[in-house]
Write an enzyme that holds these catalytic residues in place. Structure first.
Site, short mmCIF file in Angstrom:
data_model
loop_
_atom_site.label_atom_id
_atom_site.label_comp_id
_atom_site.label_asym_id
_atom_site.label_seq_id
_atom_site.Cartn_x
_atom_site.Cartn_y
_atom_site.Cartn_z
N SER A 142 2.08 -7.72 9.55
CA SER A 142 0.76 -8.17 9.07
C SER A 142 0.49 -9.52 9.73
O SER A 142 1.44 -10.17 10.21
CB SER A 142 0.82 -8.36 7.54
OG SER A 142 -0.27 -9.13 7.07
N TYR A 155 4.98 -11.16 -0.31
CA TYR A 155 4.41 -10.40 0.81
C TYR A 155 4.59 -11.19 2.11
O TYR A 155 5.01 -10.64 3.13
CB TYR A 155 2.93 -10.14 0.51
CG TYR A 155 2.24 -9.19 1.46
CD1 TYR A 155 2.28 -7.81 1.27
CD2 TYR A 155 1.51 -9.66 2.57
CE1 TYR A 155 1.63 -6.95 2.14
CE2 TYR A 155 0.87 -8.81 3.44
CZ TYR A 155 0.92 -7.45 3.22
OH TYR A 155 0.28 -6.58 4.08
P1 NAD Z 1 -2.15 1.90 1.39
O1 NAD Z 1 -1.99 1.45 -0.03
O2 NAD Z 1 -3.42 2.61 1.79
O3 NAD Z 1 -0.93 2.83 1.83
C1 NAD Z 1 0.39 2.51 1.49
C2 NAD Z 1 1.25 3.73 1.68
O4 NAD Z 1 2.58 3.38 1.31
C3 NAD Z 1 0.85 4.91 0.79
O5 NAD Z 1 1.05 6.12 1.49
C4 NAD Z 1 1.83 4.80 -0.38
O6 NAD Z 1 2.05 6.03 -1.05
C5 NAD Z 1 3.07 4.33 0.37
N1 NAD Z 1 4.06 3.73 -0.50
C6 NAD Z 1 3.92 2.72 -1.39
N2 NAD Z 1 5.09 2.48 -2.01
C7 NAD Z 1 5.99 3.35 -1.50
C8 NAD Z 1 7.36 3.60 -1.73
N3 NAD Z 1 8.06 2.91 -2.63
N4 NAD Z 1 7.95 4.58 -1.03
C9 NAD Z 1 7.26 5.31 -0.13
N5 NAD Z 1 5.96 5.12 0.14
C10 NAD Z 1 5.33 4.15 -0.54
O7 NAD Z 1 -1.93 0.57 2.25
P2 NAD Z 1 -2.28 0.20 3.78
O8 NAD Z 1 -3.31 -0.85 3.74
O9 NAD Z 1 -2.50 1.41 4.60
O10 NAD Z 1 -0.91 -0.52 4.19
C11 NAD Z 1 0.04 0.04 5.07
C12 NAD Z 1 0.88 -1.08 5.66
O11 NAD Z 1 0.06 -1.94 6.44
C13 NAD Z 1 1.57 -1.95 4.62
O12 NAD Z 1 2.87 -2.29 5.06
C14 NAD Z 1 0.69 -3.19 4.58
O13 NAD Z 1 1.40 -4.32 4.16
C15 NAD Z 1 0.28 -3.27 6.02
N6 NAD Z 1 -0.94 -4.05 6.25
C16 NAD Z 1 -2.14 -3.66 5.72
C17 NAD Z 1 -3.27 -4.43 5.97
C18 NAD Z 1 -4.62 -4.04 5.46
O14 NAD Z 1 -5.56 -4.83 5.61
N7 NAD Z 1 -4.81 -2.88 4.88
C19 NAD Z 1 -3.17 -5.59 6.74
C20 NAD Z 1 -1.93 -5.95 7.26
C21 NAD Z 1 -0.82 -5.18 7.00
#
Ligand code: NAD
Length: 260
Positions: A142, A155
């Site tokens: 991130s 985080y």
């Molecule tokens: P999201 O909530 O849409 O998806 C998260 C996914 O992780 C889901 O499929 C959920 O079921 C799964 N998950 C959660 N806990 C779990 C566990 N214990 N075991 C297995 N699966 C699990 O979130 P997202 O925004 O798509 O985030 C995905 C990644 O990208 C994360 O690591 C997040 O930190 C990172 N990220 C997101 C953003 C953003 O703006 N959305 C920015 C930077 C980084």
């Protein structure tokens, strides 16, 4: 380009992970999807990937806070497809609050899911990659792996840790045709971010659309969300022959967030 390869994408039942799974499948890789959700919806995602891209897709219900289940997910990939060539550590959760009031159990779960899971999955896939002399590991960190924001201590700690682990694995495997890189997204409109927008709207008593605009205005100079497809396209580049000299980097896809 990735025909004959197989990829694990953790947390791919939603958001960025789902986008990455589709991009990898579109290039011909067989996929292990993983994450939580309604069983029927997950099966629809699985079948949808197979039909749309003409690849095989299996589902692992492994909980990324459980090392034994993480090893099981890697074994499932190896037994289903013969190898685990590409690993995308993407599963992640968020919880916000000031440090002095941060619930200890939330610290534990964020560190387990957003940081330790990547150690366990990399440890499990590396021996096979080393034996075959090819591997691609992409850790979804991130912007918070590079800079901080208030109210996100676990985080930010986990994502900085991911950036550090990425460099170590890259160095240890630099001669083996195994690359390990991190991608550092800024705001991407997924359920994880939608919750932060909804909380902000409720707290300030403003419309959700205005809360989304304010969120972007604060941090992301492009004033646009990045998309899961754009993150997926970067994963494809890092898996390609063109990207094979890139290892140990942390690539921001953040509309200028970390340039400030
Ligand atoms: P999201 O909530 O849409 O998806 C998260 C996914 O992780 C889901 O499929 C959920 O079921 C799964 N998950 C959660 N806990 C779990 C566990 N214990 N075991 C297995 N699966 C699990 O979130 P997202 O925004 O798509 O985030 C995905 C990644 O990208 C994360 O690591 C997040 O930190 C990172 N990220 C997101 C953003 C953003 O703006 N959305 C920015 C930077 C980084």
């Amino acid at each position: 380009m990735l025909k004959g390869r197989s990829a694990i994408v953790t947390g791919s039942t939603s958001g960025i992970g789902l986008g990455i799974a589709h991009e990898l499948a579109a290039k011909g890789a067989n996929i292990v999807i993983n994450g939580f959700g309604d069983a029927k919806e997950i099966d629809n995602i699985r079948i949808g990937i197979e039909k749309k891209h003409g690849v095989k897709c299996v589902y692992s219900p492994a909980d990324m806070s459980n090392p034994e289940q993480i090893r099981g997910m890697v074994k499932l990939c190896e037994s289903s497809f013969g190898s685990a060539d590409i690993l995308v550590n993407n599963a992640g959760i968020q919880f916000t609050g000031r440090t002095e009031a941060f619930p200890e159990e939330k610290w534990d779960s964020i560190i387990a899911i957003n940081l330790s899971s990547a150690f366990h999955s990399m440890k499990a896939v590396l021996p096979g990659m080393q034996k075959r002399g090819w591997g691609r590991i992409i850790n979804i960190a991130s912007v918070h792996g590079l800079v901080a924001s208030k109210d996100k201590l676990p985080y930010v700690a986990a994502k900085h840790g991911i950036v550090g682990m990425t460099k170590v694995v890259a160095l240890e495997n630099a001669k083996e045709n195994i690359t390990c890189n991190a991608i550092c997204p800024g705001w991407v409109l997924t359920p994880l971010v939608q919750k932060q927008i909804d909380d902000r709207a409720a707290k300030q008593g403003i419309a959700v659309e205005l809360a989304a605009k304010e969120l972007l205005f604060e941090k992301q100079p492009s004033q646009r969300f990045a998309t899961p497809e754009q993150i997926g396209a970067a994963v494809i580049f890092l898996c390609s022959e063109t990207g094979s000299a890139i290892t140990g980097i942390s690539l921001p896809i953040d509309g200028g967030w970390t340039a400030q």
